[in-house]
Design a protein around this motif. Sequence first.
Motif, PDB file in Angstrom:
ATOM      1  N   HIS A 211     -22.906  56.639  17.434  1.00  0.00           N
ATOM      2  CA  HIS A 211     -23.574  57.941  17.582  1.00  0.00           C
ATOM      3  C   HIS A 211     -24.992  57.768  18.117  1.00  0.00           C
ATOM      4  O   HIS A 211     -25.413  58.436  19.069  1.00  0.00           O
ATOM      5  CB  HIS A 211     -23.581  58.648  16.217  1.00  0.00           C
ATOM      6  N   GLU A 212     -25.733  56.863  17.502  1.00  0.00           N
ATOM      7  CA  GLU A 212     -27.122  56.660  17.918  1.00  0.00           C
ATOM      8  C   GLU A 212     -27.207  56.013  19.295  1.00  0.00           C
ATOM      9  O   GLU A 212     -28.110  56.325  20.074  1.00  0.00           O
ATOM     10  CB  GLU A 212     -27.852  55.805  16.873  1.00  0.00           C
ATOM     11  N   PHE A 213     -26.280  55.124  19.596  1.00  0.00           N
ATOM     12  CA  PHE A 213     -26.266  54.564  20.941  1.00  0.00           C
ATOM     13  C   PHE A 213     -25.967  55.647  21.976  1.00  0.00           C
ATOM     14  O   PHE A 213     -26.420  55.559  23.117  1.00  0.00           O
ATOM     15  CB  PHE A 213     -25.240  53.432  21.042  1.00  0.00           C
ATOM     16  N   GLY A 214     -25.218  56.660  21.585  1.00  0.00           N
ATOM     17  CA  GLY A 214     -25.004  57.788  22.481  1.00  0.00           C
ATOM     18  C   GLY A 214     -26.311  58.466  22.840  1.00  0.00           C
ATOM     19  O   GLY A 214     -26.568  58.789  24.018  1.00  0.00           O
ATOM     20  N   HIS A 215     -27.175  58.700  21.837  1.00  0.00           N
ATOM     21  CA  HIS A 215     -28.501  59.262  22.125  1.00  0.00           C
ATOM     22  C   HIS A 215     -29.283  58.335  23.063  1.00  0.00           C
ATOM     23  O   HIS A 215     -29.926  58.795  24.015  1.00  0.00           O
ATOM     24  CB  HIS A 215     -29.282  59.445  20.824  1.00  0.00           C
ATOM     25  N   TYR A 241     -30.468  54.637  13.473  1.00  0.00           N
ATOM     26  CA  TYR A 241     -31.084  55.713  14.259  1.00  0.00           C
ATOM     27  C   TYR A 241     -31.799  55.084  15.446  1.00  0.00           C
ATOM     28  O   TYR A 241     -32.166  53.906  15.434  1.00  0.00           O
ATOM     29  CB  TYR A 241     -32.068  56.525  13.425  1.00  0.00           C
ATOM     30  N   VAL A 242     -31.970  55.873  16.500  1.00  0.00           N
ATOM     31  CA  VAL A 242     -32.794  55.467  17.638  1.00  0.00           C
ATOM     32  C   VAL A 242     -33.879  56.512  17.833  1.00  0.00           C
ATOM     33  O   VAL A 242     -33.676  57.695  17.533  1.00  0.00           O
ATOM     34  CB  VAL A 242     -31.961  55.325  18.938  1.00  0.00           C
ATOM     35  N   ASP A 243     -34.998  56.072  18.311  1.00  0.00           N
ATOM     36  CA  ASP A 243     -36.098  56.979  18.608  1.00  0.00           C
ATOM     37  C   ASP A 243     -35.894  57.542  20.008  1.00  0.00           C
ATOM     38  O   ASP A 243     -36.180  56.882  21.011  1.00  0.00           O
ATOM     39  CB  ASP A 243     -37.434  56.222  18.513  1.00  0.00           C
ATOM     40  N   ALA A 244     -35.366  58.775  20.056  1.00  0.00           N
ATOM     41  CA  ALA A 244     -35.104  59.432  21.336  1.00  0.00           C
ATOM     42  C   ALA A 244     -36.172  60.450  21.671  1.00  0.00           C
ATOM     43  O   ALA A 244     -35.926  61.400  22.419  1.00  0.00           O
ATOM     44  CB  ALA A 244     -33.727  60.096  21.309  1.00  0.00           C
ATOM     45  N   VAL A 259     -29.340  65.333  25.467  1.00  0.00           N
ATOM     46  CA  VAL A 259     -29.706  64.157  24.678  1.00  0.00           C
ATOM     47  C   VAL A 259     -29.452  64.432  23.195  1.00  0.00           C
ATOM     48  O   VAL A 259     -28.930  63.587  22.472  1.00  0.00           O
ATOM     49  CB  VAL A 259     -31.178  63.780  24.927  1.00  0.00           C
ATOM     50  N   GLY A 260     -29.829  65.626  22.739  1.00  0.00           N
ATOM     51  CA  GLY A 260     -29.576  65.968  21.341  1.00  0.00           C
ATOM     52  C   GLY A 260     -28.098  66.006  21.004  1.00  0.00           C
ATOM     53  O   GLY A 260     -27.692  65.666  19.888  1.00  0.00           O
ATOM     54  N   ALA A 261     -27.263  66.423  21.953  1.00  0.00           N
ATOM     55  CA  ALA A 261     -25.820  66.534  21.703  1.00  0.00           C
ATOM     56  C   ALA A 261     -25.073  65.235  21.967  1.00  0.00           C
ATOM     57  O   ALA A 261     -23.875  65.148  21.656  1.00  0.00           O
ATOM     58  CB  ALA A 261     -25.237  67.645  22.572  1.00  0.00           C
ATOM     59  N   ALA A 262     -25.729  64.226  22.533  1.00  0.00           N
ATOM     60  CA  ALA A 262     -25.021  63.009  22.956  1.00  0.00           C
ATOM     61  C   ALA A 262     -24.324  62.318  21.799  1.00  0.00           C
ATOM     62  O   ALA A 262     -23.181  61.854  21.931  1.00  0.00           O
ATOM     63  CB  ALA A 262     -26.014  62.045  23.623  1.00  0.00           C
ATOM     64  N   GLY A 263     -24.969  62.232  20.643  1.00  0.00           N
ATOM     65  CA  GLY A 263     -24.333  61.581  19.498  1.00  0.00           C
ATOM     66  C   GLY A 263     -23.076  62.307  19.062  1.00  0.00           C
ATOM     67  O   GLY A 263     -22.054  61.687  18.755  1.00  0.00           O
ATOM     68  N   MET A 264     -23.133  63.646  19.024  1.00  0.00           N
ATOM     69  CA  MET A 264     -21.950  64.415  18.640  1.00  0.00           C
ATOM     70  C   MET A 264     -20.858  64.292  19.693  1.00  0.00           C
ATOM     71  O   MET A 264     -19.662  64.286  19.362  1.00  0.00           O
ATOM     72  CB  MET A 264     -22.335  65.876  18.428  1.00  0.00           C
ATOM     73  N   ILE A 265     -21.252  64.202  20.970  1.00  0.00           N
ATOM     74  CA  ILE A 265     -20.255  64.008  22.033  1.00  0.00           C
ATOM     75  C   ILE A 265     -19.491  62.711  21.803  1.00  0.00           C
ATOM     76  O   ILE A 265     -18.258  62.662  21.923  1.00  0.00           O
ATOM     77  CB  ILE A 265     -20.950  64.010  23.401  1.00  0.00           C
ATOM     78  N   VAL A 266     -20.212  61.656  21.428  1.00  0.00           N
ATOM     79  CA  VAL A 266     -19.564  60.376  21.147  1.00  0.00           C
ATOM     80  C   VAL A 266     -18.642  60.489  19.931  1.00  0.00           C
ATOM     81  O   VAL A 266     -17.500  60.016  19.944  1.00  0.00           O
ATOM     82  CB  VAL A 266     -20.629  59.279  20.925  1.00  0.00           C
ATOM     83  N   GLU A 267     -19.116  61.141  18.866  1.00  0.00           N
ATOM     84  CA  GLU A 267     -18.317  61.239  17.651  1.00  0.00           C
ATOM     85  C   GLU A 267     -17.061  62.078  17.860  1.00  0.00           C
ATOM     86  O   GLU A 267     -15.991  61.764  17.331  1.00  0.00           O
ATOM     87  CB  GLU A 267     -19.161  61.819  16.512  1.00  0.00           C
ATOM     88  N   VAL A 268     -17.175  63.171  18.611  1.00  0.00           N
ATOM     89  CA  VAL A 268     -15.990  63.989  18.888  1.00  0.00           C
ATOM     90  C   VAL A 268     -14.975  63.183  19.694  1.00  0.00           C
ATOM     91  O   VAL A 268     -13.762  63.258  19.460  1.00  0.00           O
ATOM     92  CB  VAL A 268     -16.391  65.274  19.618  1.00  0.00           C
ATOM     93  N   PHE A 269     -15.451  62.400  20.656  1.00  0.00           N
ATOM     94  CA  PHE A 269     -14.565  61.538  21.445  1.00  0.00           C
ATOM     95  C   PHE A 269     -13.844  60.536  20.545  1.00  0.00           C
ATOM     96  O   PHE A 269     -12.620  60.350  20.639  1.00  0.00           O
ATOM     97  CB  PHE A 269     -15.401  60.813  22.508  1.00  0.00           C
ATOM     98  N   TYR A 304     -23.377  68.630   9.424  1.00  0.00           N
ATOM     99  CA  TYR A 304     -24.730  68.089   9.522  1.00  0.00           C
ATOM    100  C   TYR A 304     -25.261  68.094  10.949  1.00  0.00           C
ATOM    101  O   TYR A 304     -26.109  68.910  11.309  1.00  0.00           O
ATOM    102  CB  TYR A 304     -24.772  66.664   8.956  1.00  0.00           C
ATOM    103  N   ASN A 305     -24.770  67.178  11.754  1.00  0.00           N
ATOM    104  CA  ASN A 305     -25.373  66.980  13.070  1.00  0.00           C
ATOM    105  C   ASN A 305     -25.307  68.216  13.935  1.00  0.00           C
ATOM    106  O   ASN A 305     -26.263  68.530  14.656  1.00  0.00           O
ATOM    107  CB  ASN A 305     -24.667  65.812  13.778  1.00  0.00           C
ATOM    108  N   GLY A 306     -24.197  68.938  13.903  1.00  0.00           N
ATOM    109  CA  GLY A 306     -24.062  70.090  14.780  1.00  0.00           C
ATOM    110  C   GLY A 306     -24.669  71.360  14.244  1.00  0.00           C
ATOM    111  O   GLY A 306     -24.731  72.364  14.966  1.00  0.00           O
ATOM    112  N   ASN A 307     -25.099  71.358  12.991  1.00  0.00           N
ATOM    113  CA  ASN A 307     -25.638  72.589  12.403  1.00  0.00           C
ATOM    114  C   ASN A 307     -27.144  72.657  12.617  1.00  0.00           C
ATOM    115  O   ASN A 307     -27.882  71.788  12.157  1.00  0.00           O
ATOM    116  CB  ASN A 307     -25.320  72.628  10.909  1.00  0.00           C
TER     117      ASN A 307
END
Length: 717
Positions: A211-215, A241-244, A259-269, A304-307
């Motif tokens: 997830h964090e690597f996605g960000h 976590y990564v500092d994005a 960028v904010g949605a990138a982690g959720m994009i990875v998790e949904v995938f 959490y992440n998407g809310n």
Amino acid sequence: MTTAPFLSSSWYRVAQLRPKLRDHTSIYRHRYRGCIWYVVQDHATGRMHRLSPAGYMIVAAMDGVRTVDQIWHEVGSALAEEAPSQSEAIQLLAELSAFDLLQTEVTPDASALVARAAKAKRSRWLGNVLYPLALRIPLWHPVRFFERTRPLAEWLFGLPGAVLWLLVVLPAPLLAAQNWQELTADVSDRILATDNLLLLALVYLLLKTLHEFGHGFAVAAFGGTIPEFGVMILVFAPLPYVDASAASAFRSKWRRALVGAAGMIVEVFLAALALYVWLTVEAGLVRTLAFDALAVAGVSTLVYNGNPLLRYDGYYILADLLEIPNLAQRATRYWGYLVNRHVFRADGSKDFVAATGERIWLLLYAPTAFLYRQFVMLAIAVFVASQYLAFGVLIAVWSLLTGVALPIGKALWFVLASPKLQRNRARAVAATFGMILAVGLMLFLIPAPSYTTTEGVAWLPENAIVRARTDGFARVLLVHPGMNVTVGEALVESEDSTLKAELIILRAHVAELETRLAIERFTDRASAEITSTEIGQARAELATATDRAARLVVHSRSEGTFAVMKPQDLPGRFLREGQQIGYVLTPGSRIVRATIRQDDIDLVRHRLRSAEVRLAERPDETLRVESIREIPSGRDVLPSRALGGAGGGAFTVDPGDPEGVKTLQRVFQIDLVLPEIAPAATAFGGRAYVRFNFNWEPPGQQIWRRLRQLLLSQLQV
């Protein structure tokens, strides 16, 4: 609103300073809600600071050569009437200095710097203790890694990556819906099982790392840098976590949101891939890991992440799309401003600067986010406590202390001790404690309506239901459906060839015994006594068989219209004793059979004031209830499938029950008799909505009762 003087008596203290921004800062021009703002990025701390155009003109002119007085006059000449006052310029310098963004030729006060650093350190550790959800521990500086993998990042967040993501993710919701019952069956027991906790932790750690690597890859794809990689605490669990924060420098709000949605994009995938694995493999370790991955990715993304009400990915996406930076902090400050300005009427309160349309978002966000945070934490506490009581109670107590008690304590301390309220202390104290008193009265002394709602089905009195009186094959309908019948009128005739033959045999046997008795009465008195006893038994058997034969004809027990479902299929069908054949519908004699949960049955028994019913086909018409009859004992079977989840009802039923009427918790059935003038339901079994009105009581008591019931039901104590 108080207006500061254009000239300041403290100007001489800063007029000859020659300031400039530190080398670890960068400035970017952004447009928020149609207004130009300038964002100062502090690369040393990762913080972002927003400047107005006037403030930016002052900061841009700070080159370490010109004095503050020269800069102020130059900006004043350029802006004319819009020029900042000396007090505003001093405030800007103070804020820049407080965040260590400013350097001058004056040697800084070492004691002040040490004190400020110590205060910042104490605040940081205090925040980690009181709010463990925000604890961050840096471990790695991955700048070179993301620079080398930038081509991969550009591919992933370009058109090829988007096509691949859509191909994998789009079929997943349909498959999940088709297998929903199996996915959700005993979910808490499966996730929190002792032998699954270690696997769950490993899956959680791996997913959150990706997830964090996605960000990080999203920031790298758009030209940003990732200065820090570390570990943070999320809901009392460690994760990377990564500092994005470099994304804040992107001019396009859509890139910042991506960028904010990138982690959720990875998790949904990954969740979609896990679902495919779970559907493919047999029960075992791989299937368990796939289910854990699906649960972690799905719950963390949705809750959490998407809310946006929690300060994770969804929050930053919302702030970027609304073009309201620091949404949560500004919402809190706006509420403080409203209270200070309009309730406490504090002296020196400045007008709150907000762009067009911002105030309504700030007004709504703070209380909504506060309530949602408490709801999530208590839900987590109950969920964990269902398996591990001590940990669940600890989470609940921690949440209440840090989320409710501490903010209230800070607010009261501000009212009692803040220098800003020195002249308005009496008003502030009176307003605060008056509000507390008013809330207490409303919650615990003033009665309020108390009620509960449930669902039921249109039912009929027992004497209106036509049932088979004995086993047999239906032969003929003696009355056509739709005709009016009277009490005692024959409706259906059945036949039983075995019973018919038995009657012939029994009659012949009785006749034989009677003939024998007539002969033996004069020749053999002892044999006559035996034959007489046998005749009694034979006549009893014949009477029983005759009664059974009479019960092959079903008669109406009430007056009304005879109705049968699919009458053409009835002849020749085997009917068991008690089996329902049809109905005799009598206008006005209608019952609603409602099912109520065990939590509310005591209220119905002891605090009921009235009841109301609305039929599904007449939702705008409320029917009063004449009388209520309760079936005394609880049961785990619904009167109709329509009340269960499979039939669109509100009651959870056992997924393994093919009939869809077996409940997971005990329920009670209540019959509500409607008045004679009530319109008949369209069909027997139609849905009805029932409201039980109880005696009024204060809202606090009602809330406490529901919380206690929730805890008892979830903790099973």
